[in-house]
Design a protein around this motif. Structure first.
Motif, PDB file in Angstrom:
ATOM      1  N   TYR A 116      -9.676 -20.644  26.532  1.00 21.83           N
ATOM      2  CA  TYR A 116      -8.648 -19.677  26.129  1.00 21.83           C
ATOM      3  C   TYR A 116      -7.666 -19.462  27.272  1.00 21.83           C
ATOM      4  O   TYR A 116      -6.456 -19.384  27.050  1.00 21.83           O
ATOM      5  CB  TYR A 116      -9.293 -18.351  25.721  1.00 21.83           C
ATOM      6  CG  TYR A 116      -8.265 -17.342  25.251  1.00 21.83           C
ATOM      7  CD1 TYR A 116      -7.857 -16.278  26.057  1.00 21.83           C
ATOM      8  CD2 TYR A 116      -7.684 -17.469  23.996  1.00 21.83           C
ATOM      9  CE1 TYR A 116      -6.912 -15.378  25.612  1.00 21.83           C
ATOM     10  CE2 TYR A 116      -6.733 -16.570  23.552  1.00 21.83           C
ATOM     11  CZ  TYR A 116      -6.350 -15.525  24.369  1.00 21.83           C
ATOM     12  OH  TYR A 116      -5.417 -14.638  23.921  1.00 21.83           O
ATOM     13  N   TYR A 117      -8.225 -19.318  28.484  1.00 22.46           N
ATOM     14  CA  TYR A 117      -7.376 -19.304  29.679  1.00 22.46           C
ATOM     15  C   TYR A 117      -7.593 -20.657  30.362  1.00 22.46           C
ATOM     16  O   TYR A 117      -8.651 -20.888  30.963  1.00 22.46           O
ATOM     17  CB  TYR A 117      -7.763 -18.164  30.620  1.00 22.46           C
ATOM     18  CG  TYR A 117      -7.597 -16.792  30.046  1.00 22.46           C
ATOM     19  CD1 TYR A 117      -8.700 -16.041  29.662  1.00 22.46           C
ATOM     20  CD2 TYR A 117      -6.336 -16.229  29.876  1.00 22.46           C
ATOM     21  CE1 TYR A 117      -8.563 -14.777  29.132  1.00 22.46           C
ATOM     22  CE2 TYR A 117      -6.178 -14.967  29.339  1.00 22.46           C
ATOM     23  CZ  TYR A 117      -7.290 -14.241  28.965  1.00 22.46           C
ATOM     24  OH  TYR A 117      -7.143 -12.992  28.455  1.00 22.46           O
ATOM     25  N   LYS A 118      -6.634 -21.524  30.244  1.00 24.90           N
ATOM     26  CA  LYS A 118      -6.821 -22.869  30.797  1.00 24.90           C
ATOM     27  C   LYS A 118      -7.075 -22.842  32.294  1.00 24.90           C
ATOM     28  O   LYS A 118      -7.824 -23.661  32.825  1.00 24.90           O
ATOM     29  CB  LYS A 118      -5.604 -23.720  30.472  1.00 24.90           C
ATOM     30  CG  LYS A 118      -5.432 -23.965  28.975  1.00 24.90           C
ATOM     31  CD  LYS A 118      -4.243 -24.861  28.700  1.00 24.90           C
ATOM     32  CE  LYS A 118      -4.090 -25.104  27.198  1.00 24.90           C
ATOM     33  NZ  LYS A 118      -2.928 -25.979  26.904  1.00 24.90           N
ATOM     34  N   SER A 119      -6.464 -21.865  32.959  1.00 27.98           N
ATOM     35  CA  SER A 119      -6.655 -21.782  34.414  1.00 27.98           C
ATOM     36  C   SER A 119      -8.064 -21.333  34.784  1.00 27.98           C
ATOM     37  O   SER A 119      -8.508 -21.539  35.915  1.00 27.98           O
ATOM     38  CB  SER A 119      -5.637 -20.812  35.021  1.00 27.98           C
ATOM     39  OG  SER A 119      -5.841 -19.511  34.478  1.00 27.98           O
ATOM     40  N   LYS A 120      -8.781 -20.753  33.819  1.00 25.76           N
ATOM     41  CA  LYS A 120     -10.137 -20.249  34.095  1.00 25.76           C
ATOM     42  C   LYS A 120     -11.211 -21.259  33.716  1.00 25.76           C
ATOM     43  O   LYS A 120     -12.398 -21.035  33.975  1.00 25.76           O
ATOM     44  CB  LYS A 120     -10.389 -18.946  33.327  1.00 25.76           C
ATOM     45  CG  LYS A 120      -9.416 -17.823  33.649  1.00 25.76           C
ATOM     46  CD  LYS A 120      -9.566 -17.350  35.070  1.00 25.76           C
ATOM     47  CE  LYS A 120      -8.657 -16.155  35.341  1.00 25.76           C
ATOM     48  NZ  LYS A 120      -8.791 -15.659  36.723  1.00 25.76           N
ATOM     49  N   GLY A 121     -10.842 -22.330  33.083  1.00 24.53           N
ATOM     50  CA  GLY A 121     -11.820 -23.330  32.702  1.00 24.53           C
ATOM     51  C   GLY A 121     -12.318 -23.116  31.288  1.00 24.53           C
ATOM     52  O   GLY A 121     -11.795 -22.328  30.512  1.00 24.53           O
ATOM     53  N   ARG A 122     -13.376 -23.852  30.949  1.00 22.49           N
ATOM     54  CA  ARG A 122     -13.931 -23.803  29.582  1.00 22.49           C
ATOM     55  C   ARG A 122     -14.536 -22.449  29.269  1.00 22.49           C
ATOM     56  O   ARG A 122     -14.356 -21.916  28.187  1.00 22.49           O
ATOM     57  CB  ARG A 122     -14.990 -24.891  29.426  1.00 22.49           C
ATOM     58  CG  ARG A 122     -15.618 -24.915  28.028  1.00 22.49           C
ATOM     59  CD  ARG A 122     -16.598 -26.070  27.890  1.00 22.49           C
ATOM     60  NE  ARG A 122     -17.212 -26.061  26.568  1.00 22.49           N
ATOM     61  CZ  ARG A 122     -18.321 -25.410  26.261  1.00 22.49           C
ATOM     62  NH1 ARG A 122     -18.946 -24.707  27.218  1.00 22.49           N
ATOM     63  NH2 ARG A 122     -18.819 -25.450  25.041  1.00 22.49           N
ATOM     64  N   GLN A 123     -15.284 -21.875  30.218  1.00 23.19           N
ATOM     65  CA  GLN A 123     -15.964 -20.600  29.983  1.00 23.19           C
ATOM     66  C   GLN A 123     -15.371 -19.519  30.886  1.00 23.19           C
ATOM     67  O   GLN A 123     -15.291 -19.703  32.097  1.00 23.19           O
ATOM     68  CB  GLN A 123     -17.470 -20.714  30.255  1.00 23.19           C
ATOM     69  CG  GLN A 123     -18.164 -21.728  29.376  1.00 23.19           C
ATOM     70  CD  GLN A 123     -19.661 -21.727  29.598  1.00 23.19           C
ATOM     71  OE1 GLN A 123     -20.402 -21.040  28.910  1.00 23.19           O
ATOM     72  NE2 GLN A 123     -20.111 -22.496  30.571  1.00 23.19           N
ATOM     73  N   PHE A 124     -14.997 -18.428  30.262  1.00 26.11           N
ATOM     74  CA  PHE A 124     -14.513 -17.283  31.036  1.00 26.11           C
ATOM     75  C   PHE A 124     -15.093 -16.012  30.421  1.00 26.11           C
ATOM     76  O   PHE A 124     -14.790 -15.658  29.290  1.00 26.11           O
ATOM     77  CB  PHE A 124     -12.996 -17.224  31.021  1.00 26.11           C
ATOM     78  CG  PHE A 124     -12.443 -16.039  31.776  1.00 26.11           C
ATOM     79  CD1 PHE A 124     -11.789 -15.002  31.109  1.00 26.11           C
ATOM     80  CD2 PHE A 124     -12.601 -15.934  33.152  1.00 26.11           C
ATOM     81  CE1 PHE A 124     -11.285 -13.913  31.802  1.00 26.11           C
ATOM     82  CE2 PHE A 124     -12.107 -14.854  33.851  1.00 26.11           C
ATOM     83  CZ  PHE A 124     -11.451 -13.834  33.169  1.00 26.11           C
ATOM     84  N   ALA A 125     -15.982 -15.358  31.172  1.00 23.05           N
ATOM     85  CA  ALA A 125     -16.663 -14.157  30.670  1.00 23.05           C
ATOM     86  C   ALA A 125     -16.991 -13.231  31.840  1.00 23.05           C
ATOM     87  O   ALA A 125     -18.076 -13.278  32.406  1.00 23.05           O
ATOM     88  CB  ALA A 125     -17.940 -14.530  29.914  1.00 23.05           C
ATOM     89  N   PRO A 126     -16.038 -12.363  32.238  1.00 20.06           N
ATOM     90  CA  PRO A 126     -16.355 -11.387  33.295  1.00 20.06           C
ATOM     91  C   PRO A 126     -17.456 -10.442  32.826  1.00 20.06           C
ATOM     92  O   PRO A 126     -17.345  -9.832  31.778  1.00 20.06           O
ATOM     93  CB  PRO A 126     -15.026 -10.657  33.508  1.00 20.06           C
ATOM     94  CG  PRO A 126     -14.255 -10.887  32.240  1.00 20.06           C
ATOM     95  CD  PRO A 126     -14.666 -12.217  31.738  1.00 20.06           C
ATOM     96  N   TYR A 127     -18.526 -10.353  33.602  1.00 21.67           N
ATOM     97  CA  TYR A 127     -19.738  -9.608  33.201  1.00 21.67           C
ATOM     98  C   TYR A 127     -20.117  -8.597  34.279  1.00 21.67           C
ATOM     99  O   TYR A 127     -20.073  -8.906  35.472  1.00 21.67           O
ATOM    100  CB  TYR A 127     -20.871 -10.599  32.987  1.00 21.67           C
ATOM    101  CG  TYR A 127     -22.184  -9.978  32.603  1.00 21.67           C
ATOM    102  CD1 TYR A 127     -23.302 -10.075  33.415  1.00 21.67           C
ATOM    103  CD2 TYR A 127     -22.320  -9.300  31.396  1.00 21.67           C
ATOM    104  CE1 TYR A 127     -24.515  -9.526  33.047  1.00 21.67           C
ATOM    105  CE2 TYR A 127     -23.531  -8.750  31.019  1.00 21.67           C
ATOM    106  CZ  TYR A 127     -24.628  -8.864  31.850  1.00 21.67           C
ATOM    107  OH  TYR A 127     -25.825  -8.318  31.486  1.00 21.67           O
TER     108      TYR A 127
END
Length: 751
Positions: A116-127
């Motif tokens: 979803y955020y290409k700059s963040k890579g495939r997985q982006f989930a701040p936890y």
């Protein structure tokens, strides 16, 4: 010989008669014992069933309450995430806010779909999650932790609605046994792009399920929708085995039948025998439709009927020892005495339980006065006298920022049902007002929550007020409650506060409750009460009435300046004197709030000013101005961006609406910071324009369904803690205030 025979014959007859009496008595004793045993056993069985149902309902209510709190917290935070989709680095602050504002949530993440955020890579989930009393944040998506395949992510992405996951051990995440509630996040186009989650620890569930058993030897079992054991006395079975797996190793196939019933969401009871042949009774029911969790209460036959069998054995001994009419009479007398003792014991038990319920209810109300010794702007006092052991009246108050939030209410009906609705209403007031500042919105959300699944048609008359302790401005909303009494500082002026005739809360959903506003003068006391005061009756069925209410309030002010304590004490004395020995017919609740601001205010430490022409192209000059102010006030990046957005939105609105097209003018922006607040005052000399009159938009509607306008002021209200407008000397003056949260904490009275 005849004489001798004649002498003994009557004696033999008497012996036969005595034997007949003894046999008759023995038969009667045996028959009585059998009948008594049957009915006593049936009565005990029904009592156990009722107690088990009460246990299931109590645990279900407690779990549903926490579940609802978690769901409300997630629902109230979804908008914040959707507003920040363009700021992915600020989402970590949202997850930390979720943990800080709800004690039941141990972890939270915003998990996005792949790339979803290409700059963040495939997985982006701040936890963010809680560990050893600390809040820790990290990136959840890794090669080892592919959340895209996990139930808590896939289900809400597929269904588009909130979802409770199956319990699991979150290895690589929160590192604990938990269940997760997820809700979809939509982008501006209405597409689902992520889920917002809230994790609830299974340790909490175990504590709830295993507390307060109906018998010392009884125990409870909690199953997930898939049949996994979530809570039970044997810790080694929790989330390691299913009930089906455990029952497959037992000889009694009834347990497998119970398992199928529970997984199907049914309720009921059954009798089983364990591997040792011990007879047990199982009562089961589904705890919640959304989660699919089910609970079973297990009681042993030996423990339930131990007392009954002991009594039966003793009666048998009495029958063998007595075998006579006298023994029967003595036994009958003893039985009557025991019955009377049981009745008295049961009566005392019920009284004790009601006393405990009363103590629990009273503990929910503020009882420490004065509640804020260090606050010089507000003096508060309140008290409640239930008509029965428990009542349906409530009052509450607390300080958030520079505002006092308070309420008083009266639930329809009396007794235990009213007390339960009272507890729910008070909890909803605290939960909703923690995030919502406008009293009409608080009442609307509270009313909708009560009206939902309101099978008993209960409702609450309610008055909610919010006082700005710096200005004395009070916004309030009345939902069918008695109008409060305003008493001036010198006691010479008193009258009822004008209130709109809204319906009580909980009558119907989506009712538009109106908001009203007034300025409270220094020293004024707001006296709030329930109709148990004005409708209190004496033996002649005459009511206390509003005239006696006014007369008593005036009498309380004769000796000097009225105080909340004096007013309520004299009002209590007056109503008791009027009622006399007549039985109290309704709950009596009173609360008095006195506005007592001091002349000396905190000195302004810093003030900055910028003036812009009526030209939207000049608005970008605000960014550097607000950035420096936010840095000086100690705001973090997320808060600074929020304030910048709120000020820009407000200034643009002023330029568009205060000045007609082609009209030249200027907009003055003054930023003031002190130890507690950041205040931004925006003024202009354009045409009268009050943006605060704009109603909040319904964020549940799609972009196509929403009416044009209202989004800007809605956004400003969500970012800033207080917004006020006034027209003075031909100028529009709009004030935005933000509490410096790292320096001022919410003040909540002891309950």
């Amino acid at each position: 010989m005849k004489n001798i025979f004649s002498r003994f014959t009557p004696k033999s007859q008497r012996s036969k008669s005595n034997i007949a009496i003894i046999l008759t008595a023995a038969i009667l004793i045996e028959a009585t014992s059998a009948i008594q045993y049957f009915y006593a056993k049936e009565g005990i069985r029904k009592e156990v069933e009722q107690r088990a149902e009460g246990e299931l309902q109590a645990k279900s209510l407690e779990i549903r309450n926490v579940k609802n709190i978690v769901e409300v917290a997630v629902a109230n935070t979804v908008w914040a995430v959707e507003q920040r989709l363009s700021e992915p680095d600020s989402l970590e602050a949202v997850t930390r806010m979720m943990l800080a504002s709800n004690e039941y949530i141990v972890g939270s993440t915003v998990a996005f779909k792949p790339y979803y955020y290409k700059s963040k890579g495939r997985q982006f989930a701040p936890y963010s999650y809680k560990s050893d009393g600390k809040t820790i944040s990290k990136q959840l998506g890794t090669k080892e932790y592919d959340y895209h395949s996990m139930e808590w992510y896939t289900k809400p992405m597929q269904t588009g609605s909130g979802y409770w996951s199956e319990p699991y051990y979150d290895k690589g995440g929160g590192e604990m046994m938990m269940a997760t509630y997820s809700k979809p996040i939509h982008n501006p186009a209405g597409n689902i792009v992520a889920v917002l989650t809230a994790d609830v620890s299974l340790d909490w569930l175990s504590q709830v399920i295993n507390a307060h058993h109906i018998y010392p030897g009884s125990y409870n079992v909690l199953l997930s929708r898939e049949g996994q054991i979530m809570a039970c006395p044997v810790e080694t079975l929790i989330m390691r085995n299913s009930l089906e797996h455990v029952s497959s190793k037992m000889e009694d196939s009834t347990i497998s039948h119970i398992n199928r019933k529970m997984l199907a969401g049914e309720n009921g009871q059954a009798t089983v025998r364990d591997d040792k042949g011990e007879k047990k009774y199982v009562f089961y029911d589904q705890m919640d439709d959304d989660t699919g969790w089910s609970m079973a209460v297990v009681c042993t036959d030996s423990e339930i009927f131990h007392g009954l069998r002991h009594v039966t054995f003793m009666l048998g001994l009495l029958m063998l020892a007595g075998m006579g009419l006298l023994g029967f009479i003595i036994w009958h007398s003893a039985r009557s005495a025991r019955r009377l003792e049981q009745i008295n014991t049961e009566k005392k038990r019920i009284q004790n339980e009601l006393s405990v319920a009363r103590a629990i209810q009273m503990s929910m109300l503020p009882k420490s006065f004065p509640p804020y010794p260090d606050c010089d702007s507000i003096t508060i006092y309140g008290q409640q006298t239930p008509a029965k052991a428990v009542g349906g009246d409530l009052y509450d108050f607390y300080i958030r920022g520079n505002k006092l939030f308070f309420c008083i209410g009266d639930v329809s009906g009396k007794g235990v049902p009213a007390s339960l609705v009272m507890a729910v209403t008070k909890s909803l007031f605290r939960t909703i007002s923690a995030h919502v500042s406008e009293p009409d919105n608080i009442v609307s959300q509270l009313s909708d929550s009560i009206a939902e699944d309101n099978d008993m048609d209960m409702f609450v008359t309610l008055f909610v007020g919010v006082i700005d302790m710096c200005t004395g401005n009070m916004r309030y909303c009345n939902a069918g409650h008695d109008a409060p009494l305003l008493i001036s500082e010198d006691g010479k002026h008193l009258g009822l506060l004008p209130v709109d005739s809204n319906i009580p809360a909980g009558v119907m959903r989506d009712w538009h409750f109106t908001r009203q506003e007034t300025l409270i003068d220094k020293g004024t006391t707001i006296f709030l009460y329930t109709d148990g005061l004005t409708e209190a009756e004496n033996f002649e069925h005459k009511q206390f009435g509003e005239q006696r209410l006014h007369d008593t309030a005036k009498a309380a002010c004769i000796d000097g300046k009225p105080s909340p304590v004096t007013i309520i004490e004299q009002m209590t004395e007056a109503v008791h004197k009027f009622v006399g020995e007549a039985e109290q017919s309704d709950d009596l609740t009173m609360m008095a709030v006195q506005y007592t601001p001091q002349k000396d205010r905190a000195n302004i430490q810093r003030q900055h000013t910028i003036t812009l022409p009526n030209d939207i192209e000049k608005v970008p000059q605000l960014h550097e101005f607000i950035s420096s102010i936010a840095e000086e006030a100690g705001l973090d990046m997320s808060e600074s961006m929020g304030v910048d957005l709120a000020v820009e939105e407000t200034v643009v609105n002023v330029m568009n609406y205060a000045y007609p097209k082609g009209t030249m003018g200027v907009v003055n922006i003054v930023a003031t910071t002190d130890e507690k607040y950041l205040t931004i005052t925006i003024s202009d000399n354009g045409k009268p324009f009050d943006p605060t009159k704009q109603s909040d938009i319904d964020t549940t509607l799609s972009a196509e369904e929403r009416p044009i306008g209202g989004l800007g002021i809605y956004l400003v209200r969500q970012i800033m803690d207080d917004i006020s407008y006034e027209r003075k000397d031909g100028r529009n003056i709009l004030s935005l205030r933000k509490v410096l949260g790292h320096k001022v904490e919410e003040q909540v009275p002891e309950a």
